[in-house]
Design an enzyme around this catalytic site. Structure first.
Site, PDB file in Angstrom:
ATOM      1  N   PHE A 156     -18.842  14.594 -26.402  1.00 37.43           N
ATOM      2  CA  PHE A 156     -18.434  13.738 -27.532  1.00 37.43           C
ATOM      3  C   PHE A 156     -18.337  12.266 -27.142  1.00 37.43           C
ATOM      4  O   PHE A 156     -18.490  11.386 -27.980  1.00 37.43           O
ATOM      5  CB  PHE A 156     -17.105  14.222 -28.117  1.00 37.43           C
ATOM      6  CG  PHE A 156     -15.960  14.234 -27.144  1.00 37.43           C
ATOM      7  CD1 PHE A 156     -15.756  15.315 -26.300  1.00 37.43           C
ATOM      8  CD2 PHE A 156     -15.096  13.165 -27.058  1.00 37.43           C
ATOM      9  CE1 PHE A 156     -14.717  15.321 -25.389  1.00 37.43           C
ATOM     10  CE2 PHE A 156     -14.045  13.156 -26.150  1.00 37.43           C
ATOM     11  CZ  PHE A 156     -13.857  14.239 -25.311  1.00 37.43           C
TER      12      PHE A 156
ATOM     13  N   ASP B  69       1.655  20.100 -20.700  1.00 39.49           N
ATOM     14  CA  ASP B  69       0.994  18.811 -20.920  1.00 39.49           C
ATOM     15  C   ASP B  69       1.939  18.026 -21.819  1.00 39.49           C
ATOM     16  O   ASP B  69       1.986  18.245 -23.029  1.00 39.49           O
ATOM     17  CB  ASP B  69      -0.367  19.040 -21.588  1.00 39.49           C
ATOM     18  CG  ASP B  69      -1.087  17.731 -21.869  1.00 39.49           C
ATOM     19  OD1 ASP B  69      -0.432  16.677 -21.865  1.00 39.49           O
ATOM     20  OD2 ASP B  69      -2.310  17.768 -22.111  1.00 39.49           O
TER      21      ASP B  69
ATOM     22  N   TYR C 112       0.842  -1.201   0.000  1.00 38.91           N
ATOM     23  CA  TYR C 112       0.000   0.000   0.000  1.00 38.91           C
ATOM     24  C   TYR C 112       0.876   1.249   0.000  1.00 38.91           C
ATOM     25  O   TYR C 112       0.609   2.222  -0.698  1.00 38.91           O
ATOM     26  CB  TYR C 112      -0.932   0.014   1.216  1.00 38.91           C
ATOM     27  CG  TYR C 112      -1.928   1.150   1.152  1.00 38.91           C
ATOM     28  CD1 TYR C 112      -3.178   0.966   0.570  1.00 38.91           C
ATOM     29  CD2 TYR C 112      -1.600   2.422   1.633  1.00 38.91           C
ATOM     30  CE1 TYR C 112      -4.081   2.009   0.462  1.00 38.91           C
ATOM     31  CE2 TYR C 112      -2.493   3.478   1.532  1.00 38.91           C
ATOM     32  CZ  TYR C 112      -3.734   3.271   0.946  1.00 38.91           C
ATOM     33  OH  TYR C 112      -4.616   4.309   0.841  1.00 38.91           O
TER      34      TYR C 112
ATOM     35  N   LYS D 102      -0.124   7.421 -23.531  1.00 40.17           N
ATOM     36  CA  LYS D 102       0.270   7.711 -24.919  1.00 40.17           C
ATOM     37  C   LYS D 102       1.758   7.405 -25.088  1.00 40.17           C
ATOM     38  O   LYS D 102       2.154   6.254 -25.155  1.00 40.17           O
ATOM     39  CB  LYS D 102      -0.058   9.166 -25.266  1.00 40.17           C
ATOM     40  CG  LYS D 102      -1.532   9.429 -25.531  1.00 40.17           C
ATOM     41  CD  LYS D 102      -2.346   9.594 -24.301  1.00 40.17           C
ATOM     42  CE  LYS D 102      -3.716  10.180 -24.569  1.00 40.17           C
ATOM     43  NZ  LYS D 102      -4.532  10.248 -23.371  1.00 40.17           N
TER      44      LYS D 102
ATOM     45  N   PHE E  24      -7.462  21.560 -24.868  1.00 41.34           N
ATOM     46  CA  PHE E  24      -7.731  20.126 -24.938  1.00 41.34           C
ATOM     47  C   PHE E  24      -8.965  19.886 -24.064  1.00 41.34           C
ATOM     48  O   PHE E  24      -9.137  20.529 -23.027  1.00 41.34           O
ATOM     49  CB  PHE E  24      -6.546  19.259 -24.502  1.00 41.34           C
ATOM     50  CG  PHE E  24      -6.889  17.805 -24.674  1.00 41.34           C
ATOM     51  CD1 PHE E  24      -6.996  17.269 -25.945  1.00 41.34           C
ATOM     52  CD2 PHE E  24      -7.191  17.007 -23.584  1.00 41.34           C
ATOM     53  CE1 PHE E  24      -7.404  15.948 -26.129  1.00 41.34           C
ATOM     54  CE2 PHE E  24      -7.593  15.681 -23.763  1.00 41.34           C
ATOM     55  CZ  PHE E  24      -7.698  15.152 -25.036  1.00 41.34           C
ATOM     56  N   THR E  25      -9.801  18.927 -24.487  1.00 38.03           N
ATOM     57  CA  THR E  25     -11.118  18.726 -23.869  1.00 38.03           C
ATOM     58  C   THR E  25     -11.061  18.615 -22.344  1.00 38.03           C
ATOM     59  O   THR E  25     -11.659  19.419 -21.619  1.00 38.03           O
ATOM     60  CB  THR E  25     -11.774  17.474 -24.474  1.00 38.03           C
ATOM     61  OG1 THR E  25     -10.857  16.383 -24.362  1.00 38.03           O
ATOM     62  CG2 THR E  25     -12.138  17.692 -25.936  1.00 38.03           C
TER      63      THR E  25
ATOM     64  N   ARG F 196     -13.271  15.286 -34.102  1.00 36.37           N
ATOM     65  CA  ARG F 196     -12.618  16.385 -33.388  1.00 36.37           C
ATOM     66  C   ARG F 196     -13.084  17.672 -34.044  1.00 36.37           C
ATOM     67  O   ARG F 196     -12.414  18.187 -34.951  1.00 36.37           O
ATOM     68  CB  ARG F 196     -11.085  16.253 -33.448  1.00 36.37           C
ATOM     69  CG  ARG F 196     -10.491  15.314 -32.416  1.00 36.37           C
ATOM     70  CD  ARG F 196     -10.852  15.726 -31.026  1.00 36.37           C
ATOM     71  NE  ARG F 196     -10.267  14.958 -29.951  1.00 36.37           N
ATOM     72  CZ  ARG F 196     -10.885  14.693 -28.807  1.00 36.37           C
ATOM     73  NH1 ARG F 196     -12.131  15.059 -28.605  1.00 36.37           N
ATOM     74  NH2 ARG F 196     -10.273  14.064 -27.835  1.00 36.37           N
TER      75      ARG F 196
HETATM   76  C1  PLP Z   1      -3.097  16.110 -24.838  1.00 35.64           C
HETATM   77  C2  PLP Z   1      -3.846  15.321 -23.807  1.00 35.64           C
HETATM   78  N1  PLP Z   1      -3.878  15.762 -22.545  1.00 35.64           N
HETATM   79  C3  PLP Z   1      -4.540  15.102 -21.588  1.00 35.64           C
HETATM   80  C4  PLP Z   1      -5.230  13.949 -21.864  1.00 35.64           C
HETATM   81  C5  PLP Z   1      -6.033  13.267 -20.762  1.00 35.64           C
HETATM   82  O1  PLP Z   1      -5.413  12.108 -20.375  1.00 35.64           O
HETATM   83  P1  PLP Z   1      -6.218  10.787 -19.896  1.00 35.64           P
HETATM   84  O2  PLP Z   1      -7.033  10.322 -21.062  1.00 35.64           O
HETATM   85  O3  PLP Z   1      -5.120   9.836 -19.523  1.00 35.64           O
HETATM   86  O4  PLP Z   1      -7.044  11.159 -18.746  1.00 35.64           O
HETATM   87  C6  PLP Z   1      -5.202  13.451 -23.152  1.00 35.64           C
HETATM   88  C7  PLP Z   1      -5.943  12.190 -23.464  1.00 35.64           C
HETATM   89  O5  PLP Z   1      -6.591  11.977 -24.414  1.00 35.64           O
HETATM   90  C8  PLP Z   1      -4.504  14.152 -24.167  1.00 35.64           C
HETATM   91  O6  PLP Z   1      -4.466  13.729 -25.430  1.00 35.64           O
END
Ligand code: PLP
Length: 462
Positions: free
Chosen positions: A453, A219, A76, A262, A128-129, A386
């Site tokens: 989406f 990021d 843990y 990724k 980014f979303t 997208r």
């Molecule tokens: C550029 C970017 N930032 C953040 C994220 C979010 O990461 P996660 O899907 O691991 O939560 C993503 C995922 O699609 C991404 O492409």
């Protein structure tokens, strides 16, 4: 390098385990689409033959990573694998303080809560979303300061991820530096088409921000791909290794978050890193509330081990070259028949310009959403929208954000598919291109509040 007649390159691995995929009929795919509300996120994996929905968590792990899974220390507290992960991050990226999270958006949540106050402004190189949503939920407003070229699909500018420093300066002058808790910088920029930031731009940004005392948070989900583009296309970096460039990018930033699903070649994982001890202290406290203890952050020990190994593999020169060149191969092949794509081809995906592809449709008829569905119907190839659906609604006006880029993303998982898969994908897109004039729009019949989406449902227009 090509020598004499040798021009081709091959994937730098041998396939040891295979996972059979199903080939479906057109009728089966039509039924599947109706059941999925014409949203490729709602298809079942078994209904898909070639899955280019995302490169997130879909990579094939190496034999070394699988071996690492066997030495998971599932304590843990104080798991040995956490210390391997911490060391790998310090070695590769140079950040001293590490907080693991189960994936990228958990790290975005934590950093947004720590740094953002209600009314703050967060400038960045395109939204980014999930990143923007967490910034908004923390009371902030994201402002796009990416260069204009990023919004023009046909523009060949090689560093479309760059920040426009004049746009940024206007935002800083308007709101004051004290309202800007950090710059939200991404390498590469997913929503612009996997486009890189140049080091020249990052250095200039760093200098500007240092003068205003605004930290840069990165990021770095696809940082190795960004570094490969710098090595290939930026003056002065041809002799630098991708590993050296990755380290240099990080050196210009205060901290970062990463979806390790990724670049880092794992199926689950993420983390937050910083050079600021105070931010670290708050982050390792908050992670206990939302994820788990600060030495596992929602992950198993074995996941952290696979991540530590995958990160080192991500900067291997043969790996990164094959990865990015495979995407380029697909992009050039698709475009060779006149299909409009985002140029230059980005690092993780080929983006089709749905606005031009289906130029007889209005954006509110969801051309990219429809095109992704048609590509699935044609050949069992899953991609994603997208465009206007992903962009969501403006929280203040409630209106759809009519973004300039209306794209379909064909995202290539790492080390999963071969060149012949890429050929089949290109041929499938060509078939849809040939019958594009017959394709009609969609109507949205179900709209979730957050990140619509993923779960929205549509019906085809007659
Ligand atoms: C550029 C970017 N930032 C953040 C994220 C979010 O990461 P996660 O899907 O691991 O939560 C993503 C995922 O699609 C991404 O492409």
């Amino acid at each position: 390098m090509s020598e004499g007649r040798r021009r081709s390159w091959a994937e730098p691995y041998k396939i040891k385990v295979v996972e059979p995929v199903r080939v479906t009929t057109r009728e089966e795919r039509r039924t599947a689409l109706d059941e999925a509300g014409w949203n490729t996120f709602l298809l079942k994996s078994r209904e898909v033959t070639i899955d280019l929905l995302t490169d997130s968590g879909t990579s094939a792990m190496s034999d070394k990573q699988w071996a690492g899974m066997m030495v998971g220390d599932e304590a843990y507290a104080g798991s040995e694998n956490f210390y391997h992960l911490e060391k790998a991050i310090q070695d590769i990226y140079g950040y001293p303080f590490v907080v693991p999270t189960h994936q990228g958006r958990a790290a975005e949540h934590i950093i947004s809560r720590i740094l953002i106050k209600a009314g703050d402004i967060i400038p960045g190189n395109m939204y980014f979303t999930t990143t923007r949503l967490h910034q908004e939920l923390a009371g902030g407003t994201f402002v796009d300061v990416i260069v204009d070229e990023a919004h023009e699909p046909a523009n060949e500018y090689p560093f479309k991820g760059d920040v426009d420093l004049e746009k940024l300066d206007r935002v800083v002058s308007e709101h004051g530096a004290e309202k800007i808790p950090y710059i939200s910088l991404a390498t590469t920029v997913n929503m612009a088409g996997g486009q890189p930031v140049s080091l020249k731009n990052l250095k200039a940004l760093h200098e500007y921000c240092a003068g205003k005392k605004i930290p840069i948070y990165l990021d770095k989900t696809r940082i190795a791909e960004n570094a490969y583009f710098i090595q290939q296309n930026e003056e002065g970096y041809a002799d630098h290794s991708v590993a050296e460039i990755v380290r240099e990018i990080c050196s210009h930033t205060e901290g970062a978050w990463m979806s390790a699903k990724k670049d880092a070649l794992v199926n689950i994982g993420g983390y937050l890193v910083t050079r600021d001890e105070e931010v670290f202290e708050q982050a390792r406290n908050l992670v206990v509330v939302y994820e788990g203890l600060h030495t596992y952050g929602g992950l198993a020990g074995r996941d952290m081990e696979a991540m530590a190994i995958g990160m080192r593999e991500s900067v291997d020169p043969d790996h990164i070259r094959a990865r990015v060149e495979q995407v380029r191969y697909l992009g050039h092949k698709i475009a060779s028949e006149g299909v409009p794509i985002v140029r230059p081809v980005g690092g993780h995906a080929v983006f089709l310009d749905a606005r031009t592809f289906l130029d007889h449709l209005d954006q509110e008829e969801f051309p990219a959403q429809r095109l992704a569905a048609e590509i699935y119907l044609e050949g069992g190839v899953r991609s994603m929208e997208r465009g206007i659906v992903s962009a969501g609604r403006d929280p203040e006006t409630g209106e759809n954000r009519r973004v300039k880029l209306e794209l379909v993303r064909l995202t290539i998982p790492r080390r999963v598919y071969t060149q012949s898969h890429m050929d089949v994908v290109a041929e499938t897109v060509w078939e849809v291109w040939d019958r594009r004039r017959e394709i009609k729009g969609l109507e949205m019949v179900h709209e979730p509040k957050y990140l619509r989406f993923f779960q929205a449902r549509f019906e085809p227009k007659a």
